[in-house]
Design an enzyme around this catalytic site. Structure first.
Site, mmCIF file in Angstrom:
data_model
loop_
_atom_site.group_PDB
_atom_site.id
_atom_site.type_symbol
_atom_site.label_atom_id
_atom_site.label_comp_id
_atom_site.label_asym_id
_atom_site.label_seq_id
_atom_site.Cartn_x
_atom_site.Cartn_y
_atom_site.Cartn_z
ATOM 1 N N GLU A 53 0.853 -1.168 0.000
ATOM 2 C CA GLU A 53 0.000 0.000 0.000
ATOM 3 C C GLU A 53 0.900 1.233 0.000
ATOM 4 O O GLU A 53 1.760 1.369 0.856
ATOM 5 C CB GLU A 53 -0.824 -0.036 1.296
ATOM 6 C CG GLU A 53 -2.157 0.620 1.202
ATOM 7 C CD GLU A 53 -2.829 0.598 2.566
ATOM 8 O OE1 GLU A 53 -3.097 -0.504 3.093
ATOM 9 O OE2 GLU A 53 -3.067 1.681 3.100
ATOM 10 N N ASP A 75 -5.144 10.143 10.234
ATOM 11 C CA ASP A 75 -3.831 9.636 10.616
ATOM 12 C C ASP A 75 -3.320 10.182 11.939
ATOM 13 O O ASP A 75 -3.535 11.345 12.268
ATOM 14 C CB ASP A 75 -2.819 9.939 9.511
ATOM 15 C CG ASP A 75 -3.013 9.022 8.315
ATOM 16 O OD1 ASP A 75 -2.955 7.793 8.519
ATOM 17 O OD2 ASP A 75 -3.250 9.528 7.211
#
Lengths: 260, 387
Positions: free
Chosen positions: A49, A60
């Site tokens: 990824e 995040d």
């Protein structure tokens, strides 16, 4: 059938689960990033990824925020990602999945985005795109043979599972905790009950991410899920040891251990 | 894409999956209580007895004479905590009480929304954390002190531009993590649906009152409404109740900062369509789709995005958006202080500064209602550096 599903079928035949490392594009710099991706490939990643960094990554935690900021400061952008992927594509074995936020994709234009990334990536994940908002996006992905991956989180309600399943042509990304990305020593045990229920209701493969911090955790989750995604723990490793002499070798070993 | 979640092409929900359910839960609760008479009565009670509504519509005689206009100021600066932000904070805090959330979080730029949130959290006995950029903490120290006095924790945000945008990011991350027990009290008409709608509805009290007040004073509707636009809550609060009054022109004043060649915060004038903090709207971004840092001397306008309803108004040409620089805003600040004895917030001073430009194009004696969204005590240190 897309390459991602094919790969899951193959893994299933061999009784294996997918190991999916995440790396921020352009971190810690362009050249090292490419060496890191090749190291991940050597360490047995089933998919890799790659995160296109965004200035405001609300999903995040501090580690991926840091890597995103470093990458953006060094000039990472969507066009440089394209040329980097062109270089990498022939050198690695693992299919690539692009992960990003919606704005850089929208800004490039959905049609143009998929045309440009066609044949360079096999799947795409957008952290802030709900299945409900993704109609046009998914259609364009299909036209360009790119699989789409949507999320299920601990707060996802039953009535939305069918839509998420239908639009996830690659796999479903199961978020382990309510929260942002980042390694956690312990993860809630109710995951196991929840995944058993979900597995009965969806057809797509389900991989778990957010919070994976050790080999022990990864092993345990492989029993219940079709794959395990690890990001922050790898980036943290790089942040700590990138100045070391045998950094890439150490990193490859660490990745092998995590996948172990 | 559900039409209800959009203003024309703008708005929607561009958020991590984990927030889908809490937003739906919020939408459901809001729709229930916005039609519930007992809830509305309770809100009205707090708005009048606690916050001091209705706020006066003051005919500014000296300003009017100066600019040959008939200028009325909607005095949101006279409300408890010193700005319009209390209207929204009270409404959403009551919603948090009904939804049985024990903790409230918020983001703040100038600190006015932070203070309003800290105030209602104290009033309703909720734990409260407010995210604020490091730059803003330094330039709006007095508001930080006020929040702390009210029992709120002010959490310093050191990422990115260390201003409102980054405080929003941090508040969203907190909410994703603590959705179970936490109510996110968003301060402007931005963010994912239903926030732009909730905040606009709660601020519409400004325009509803102003409409009645101006009809009483002038026996007719105004020619112009003028308000500053950061995220857009005081302006939409004033504009929205006049939406169907086609002859009433809306003027939204964005921060031109140091000018369009330098740093500014004019998302509607200079930005392009994108997704920031959960909604589709005009944003300041570079050619790669990365959000750019905004700049304005007014911390409350220092934001690279804008509420989706404003983007809609721009598209259908219902409102016109104009820019006022730091320098002009400081002149507006001085002018309002000296001519009317009212020290405005630097945000509101942007709207005041535009009156001069308006006087050049508007017909003589046009009726103008300007939203004086907040008082200027918080800005004295900054202004002192310039004057």
């Amino acid at each position: 059938m897309g390459l991602i599903r094919e790969k899951f079928r193959e893994l299933k035949k061999q009784g294996k689960k997918a190991f999916i490392p995440y790396m921020t594009f352009g971190f810690p710099d362009m050249k090292t990033f490419e060496s890191i991706v090749m190291a991940l490939d050597r360490a047995g990643a089933d998919f890799i990824e790659i995160g296109l960094p965004f200035s405001d990554p609300i999903a995040d935690g501090p580690i991926i925020q840091t890597s995103s900021k470093i990458a953006l400061d060094k000039g990472a952008n969507i066009y440089k990602l394209l040329s980097s992927l062109k270089k990498l594509k022939s050198r690695i074995r693992a299919p690539l999945i692009l992960m990003t936020y919606y704005n850089p994709v929208y800004h490039m234009g959905i049609d143009k985005f998929f045309k440009r990334f066609s044949r360079l990536i096999d799947g795409v994940i957008v952290a802030d795109l709900l299945a409900e908002e993704a109609g046009h996006f998914v259609n364009k992905a299909r036209e360009n043979n790119i699989d789409t991956i949507f999320f299920i989180s601990p707060t996802t309600q039953k009535e939305r599972l069918r839509l998420i399943d239908r639009l996830s042509s690659g796999f479903i990304y199961y978020i382990s905790v309510t929260g942002v990305t980042g390694p956690r020593k312990t993860l809630p045990s109710k995951i196991f009950k929840h995944i058993k229920k979900i597995k009965k209701q969806v057809r797509a493969a389900v991989c778990i991410g957010f919070g994976i911090s050790s080999q022990k955790q990864a092993r345990m989750f492989k029993k219940y899920f079709d794959g395990v995604i690890a990001g922050s723990v790898l980036i943290k490793k790089i942040l700590i040891c990138r100045k070391n002499r045998n950094f890439l070798k150490d990193f490859e070993k660490f990745t092998l251990w995590l996948n172990g | 894409m559900a039409k209800r979640e959009y203003f024309g092409d703008f708005g929607g929900r561009f958020i991590p999956e984990t927030l889908e359910y809490p937003l739906r839960e919020l939408d459901r609760a809001y729709r229930k209580y916005s039609r519930n008479k007992a809830f509305q009565d309770e809100l009205k009670f707090y708005l009048s007895r606690y916050a001091g509504r209705p706020s006066p519509l003051y005919f500014a005689k000296n300003l009017s004479k100066e600019f040959k206009l008939r200028i009325y100021l909607k005095r949101e600066d006279l409300l408890h905590t010193g700005a319009h932000k209390i209207n929204n904070a009270l409404g959403q805090a009551l919603l948090a009480v009904k939804m049985k959330k024990e903790r409230i979080i918020a983001e703040t730029g100038a600190g006015q929304h932070g203070v309003a949130t800290a105030t209602v959290a104290a009033l309703f006995g909720k734990k409260c954390d407010v995210y604020m950029g490091k730059v803003d903490i330094q330039r709006q120290r007095m508001n930080v002190f006020r929040m702390r006095l009210l029992g709120t924790r002010v959490l310093e945000v050191t990422s990115g531009s260390q201003t409102l945008k980054d405080a929003c990011n941090e508040a969203l991350r907190d909410w994703v993590t603590n959705v179970e027990n936490t109510y996110y009290l968003l301060g402007s008409t931005v963010g994912p649906y239903p926030y732009p709608l909730i905040v606009r509805d709660l601020q519409a009290v400004i325009g509803k009152e102003a409409r009645k007040q101006i009809l009483k004073a002038e026996k007719r509707l105004p020619d112009y409404l003028v308000a500053c636009v950061g995220g857009g809550s005081n302006s939409l609060g004033l504009f929205h109740p006049f939406f169907k009054d086609r002859k009433v022109k809306f003027l939204g004043v964005e921060a031109k900062g140091k000018g369009y060649l330098g740093h500014h915060a004019s998302s509607l004038i200079k930005g392009s369509v994108g997704m920031l903090h959960g909604s589709k709207s005009y944003v300041l971004q570079d050619k790669f789709g990365q959000i750019e840092e905004a700049y304005s001397v007014a911390a409350g306008l220092d934001y690279p995005g804008v509420g989706p309803e404003h983007s809609y108004y721009k598209k259908i040409k219902r409102a016109r958006y104009v820019g006022v620089s730091d320098k002009e805003a400081l002149q507006g600040f001085k002018m309002l202080s000296e001519l009317e004895g009212i020290i405005p917030a630097l945000e509101s001073a942007h709207a005041a500064a535009y009156l001069k430009n308006l006087s050049r194009s508007a017909k003589k004696n046009s009726i103008v209602v300007m939203c004086l969204s907040g008082r200027g005590d918080k800005d004295l240190e900054i202004v002192n550096e310039f004057i």
